[in-house]
Design a protein around this motif. Sequence first.
Motif, PDB file in Angstrom:
ATOM      1  N   GLY A  38       0.795  -1.230   0.000  1.00 59.42           N
ATOM      2  CA  GLY A  38       0.000   0.000   0.000  1.00 59.42           C
ATOM      3  C   GLY A  38       0.822   1.273   0.000  1.00 59.42           C
ATOM      4  N   SER A  39       2.134   1.157  -0.153  1.00 59.64           N
ATOM      5  CA  SER A  39       2.978   2.350  -0.202  1.00 59.64           C
ATOM      6  C   SER A  39       4.235   2.056  -1.005  1.00 59.64           C
ATOM      7  N   PHE A  40       4.854   3.117  -1.480  1.00 57.11           N
ATOM      8  CA  PHE A  40       6.113   2.998  -2.216  1.00 57.11           C
ATOM      9  C   PHE A  40       6.828   4.330  -2.196  1.00 57.11           C
ATOM     10  N   CYS A  41       8.123   4.284  -2.484  1.00 58.98           N
ATOM     11  CA  CYS A  41       8.929   5.492  -2.594  1.00 58.98           C
ATOM     12  C   CYS A  41       9.543   5.527  -3.990  1.00 58.98           C
ATOM     13  N   VAL A  42       9.440   6.664  -4.640  1.00 55.48           N
ATOM     14  CA  VAL A  42      10.081   6.885  -5.932  1.00 55.48           C
ATOM     15  C   VAL A  42      11.335   7.708  -5.670  1.00 55.48           C
ATOM     16  N   ASN A  43      12.494   7.071  -5.817  1.00 54.34           N
ATOM     17  CA  ASN A  43      13.787   7.715  -5.621  1.00 54.34           C
ATOM     18  C   ASN A  43      14.346   8.069  -6.992  1.00 54.34           C
ATOM     19  N   VAL A  44      14.382   9.349  -7.328  1.00 50.45           N
ATOM     20  CA  VAL A  44      14.912   9.791  -8.617  1.00 50.45           C
ATOM     21  C   VAL A  44      16.434   9.817  -8.492  1.00 50.45           C
ATOM     22  N   LEU A  45      17.101   8.934  -9.231  1.00 50.74           N
ATOM     23  CA  LEU A  45      18.540   8.760  -9.070  1.00 50.74           C
ATOM     24  C   LEU A  45      19.332   9.908  -9.684  1.00 50.74           C
ATOM     25  N   SER A  46      20.435  10.243  -9.026  1.00 50.38           N
ATOM     26  CA  SER A  46      21.333  11.261  -9.549  1.00 50.38           C
ATOM     27  C   SER A  46      22.367  10.599 -10.455  1.00 50.38           C
ATOM     28  N   ALA A  47      23.031  11.408 -11.261  1.00 51.17           N
ATOM     29  CA  ALA A  47      23.971  10.902 -12.265  1.00 51.17           C
ATOM     30  C   ALA A  47      25.082  10.056 -11.649  1.00 51.17           C
ATOM     31  N   ASN A  48      25.451  10.327 -10.409  1.00 52.96           N
ATOM     32  CA  ASN A  48      26.538   9.563  -9.781  1.00 52.96           C
ATOM     33  C   ASN A  48      26.038   8.260  -9.140  1.00 52.96           C
ATOM     34  N   GLN A  49      24.795   7.876  -9.379  1.00 51.10           N
ATOM     35  CA  GLN A  49      24.237   6.661  -8.796  1.00 51.10           C
ATOM     36  C   GLN A  49      23.994   5.558  -9.831  1.00 51.10           C
ATOM     37  N   SER A  50      24.752   5.573 -10.927  1.00 51.28           N
ATOM     38  CA  SER A  50      24.558   4.550 -11.960  1.00 51.28           C
ATOM     39  C   SER A  50      24.889   3.149 -11.447  1.00 51.28           C
ATOM     40  N   SER A  51      25.844   3.031 -10.516  1.00 51.74           N
ATOM     41  CA  SER A  51      26.167   1.705  -9.986  1.00 51.74           C
ATOM     42  C   SER A  51      25.002   1.138  -9.167  1.00 51.74           C
ATOM     43  N   ILE A  52      24.270   1.996  -8.488  1.00 48.26           N
ATOM     44  CA  ILE A  52      23.084   1.545  -7.749  1.00 48.26           C
ATOM     45  C   ILE A  52      22.006   1.118  -8.740  1.00 48.26           C
ATOM     46  N   ALA A  53      21.833   1.890  -9.811  1.00 48.78           N
ATOM     47  CA  ALA A  53      20.850   1.520 -10.836  1.00 48.78           C
ATOM     48  C   ALA A  53      21.194   0.170 -11.444  1.00 48.78           C
ATOM     49  N   THR A  54      22.450  -0.035 -11.764  1.00 49.66           N
ATOM     50  CA  THR A  54      22.878  -1.318 -12.341  1.00 49.66           C
ATOM     51  C   THR A  54      22.632  -2.452 -11.359  1.00 49.66           C
ATOM     52  N   ARG A  55      22.925  -2.219 -10.108  1.00 49.67           N
ATOM     53  CA  ARG A  55      22.735  -3.257  -9.081  1.00 49.67           C
ATOM     54  C   ARG A  55      21.274  -3.672  -8.985  1.00 49.67           C
ATOM     55  N   PHE A  56      20.352  -2.712  -8.996  1.00 48.47           N
ATOM     56  CA  PHE A  56      18.931  -3.023  -8.869  1.00 48.47           C
ATOM     57  C   PHE A  56      18.335  -3.533 -10.181  1.00 48.47           C
ATOM     58  N   ALA A  57      18.983  -3.246 -11.295  1.00 52.75           N
ATOM     59  CA  ALA A  57      18.492  -3.722 -12.590  1.00 52.75           C
ATOM     60  C   ALA A  57      18.950  -5.148 -12.874  1.00 52.75           C
ATOM     61  N   THR A  58      19.848  -5.673 -12.046  1.00 57.99           N
ATOM     62  CA  THR A  58      20.399  -7.011 -12.237  1.00 57.99           C
ATOM     63  C   THR A  58      19.675  -7.995 -11.319  1.00 57.99           C
ATOM     64  N   PRO A  59      19.061  -9.046 -11.876  1.00 58.08           N
ATOM     65  CA  PRO A  59      18.313  -9.996 -11.034  1.00 58.08           C
ATOM     66  C   PRO A  59      19.173 -10.764 -10.026  1.00 58.08           C
ATOM     67  N   LYS A  60      20.460 -10.902 -10.328  1.00 54.42           N
ATOM     68  CA  LYS A  60      21.348 -11.681  -9.448  1.00 54.42           C
ATOM     69  C   LYS A  60      21.439 -11.042  -8.055  1.00 54.42           C
ATOM     70  N   ASP A  61      21.471 -11.860  -7.046  1.00 54.65           N
ATOM     71  CA  ASP A  61      21.668 -11.418  -5.659  1.00 54.65           C
ATOM     72  C   ASP A  61      20.636 -10.394  -5.194  1.00 54.65           C
ATOM     73  N   ARG A  62      19.364 -10.642  -5.490  1.00 53.57           N
ATOM     74  CA  ARG A  62      18.294  -9.726  -5.077  1.00 53.57           C
ATOM     75  C   ARG A  62      18.328  -9.414  -3.582  1.00 53.57           C
ATOM     76  N   GLU A  63      18.686 -10.410  -2.788  1.00 55.55           N
ATOM     77  CA  GLU A  63      18.648 -10.269  -1.339  1.00 55.55           C
ATOM     78  C   GLU A  63      19.657  -9.245  -0.813  1.00 55.55           C
ATOM     79  N   THR A  64      20.666  -8.922  -1.608  1.00 59.46           N
ATOM     80  CA  THR A  64      21.704  -7.991  -1.139  1.00 59.46           C
ATOM     81  C   THR A  64      21.655  -6.642  -1.849  1.00 59.46           C
ATOM     82  N   ARG A  65      20.609  -6.368  -2.578  1.00 59.36           N
ATOM     83  CA  ARG A  65      20.526  -5.097  -3.309  1.00 59.36           C
ATOM     84  C   ARG A  65      20.651  -3.888  -2.392  1.00 59.36           C
ATOM     85  N   PHE A  66      20.047  -3.954  -1.230  1.00 63.27           N
ATOM     86  CA  PHE A  66      20.047  -2.809  -0.335  1.00 63.27           C
ATOM     87  C   PHE A  66      21.351  -2.665   0.448  1.00 63.27           C
ATOM     88  N   ASP A  67      22.327  -3.522   0.146  1.00 65.33           N
ATOM     89  CA  ASP A  67      23.646  -3.387   0.759  1.00 65.33           C
ATOM     90  C   ASP A  67      24.420  -2.219   0.151  1.00 65.33           C
TER      91      ASP A  67
END
Length: 161
Positions: free
Chosen positions: A65-94
Motif C-alpha cells: 500500500g505504499s512505495f517510494c520513488v527515488n529519482v537517481l542522480s547521475a553519480n548513482q549509476s552503480s546503484i541503478a545497475t545493481r537493482f536492474a540485475t536480477p542476481k543477488d536480489r537479497e543484497t541489493r540494499f547493501d
Amino acid sequence: MTQPEDFTNGMRRLAAGVSLITTQRDGVRYGLIATAVTSVCAAPPTLLICVNRTASIHEHLIQSGSFCVNVLSANQSSIATRFATPKDRETRFDVGNWTARQTGAPALQGACVSFDCRTSHHMAQGTHTVLFGLIENVWLQDEAAPLTYHGGRFGTLTQIT
C-alpha cells in the motif's frame, strides 16, 4: 497492429529519468529500477508508476500500500545497475544509504528527490499494473544532474538549453 518489439525499440529512443521504486512489506525491502514514472497532478500531489506484473516486486507493491520513488542522480549509476540485475536480489540494499520515510518505504540518501507515496488505487493495463501514489512527503536531497536512460544504457544530461 504494432508489434511489441517495435514498440520497445521505439521507446528506447525516448530518453527518461531513472527512478528506483522501493517498498517494504513484513520487514523486507524490495526495489525496482523504472523509467515509467509520471506526475499526475499537484492537487492532491499524485504520481503514477507502471510495473510489469511479472516483476518480483509487483505483489509486494500491491500488498504494502505504499512505495517510494527515488529519482537517481547521475553519480548513482552503480546503484541503478545493481537493482536492474536480477542476481543477488537479497543484497541489493547493501549498496547506498537508506532511511525509512513517513510510509516506511525505503528512501535512498543522495537521490535527487524521493517521493514517499501511499497507493490510492491501481489498475491493470496489458502486461503491467499502473499504481497511483498520493505523495505523503517529498524529500529534496541533491541538486546533482539526474541519471538518464536512453538506447538501453544509463547516462547523464550533457546540456540543457
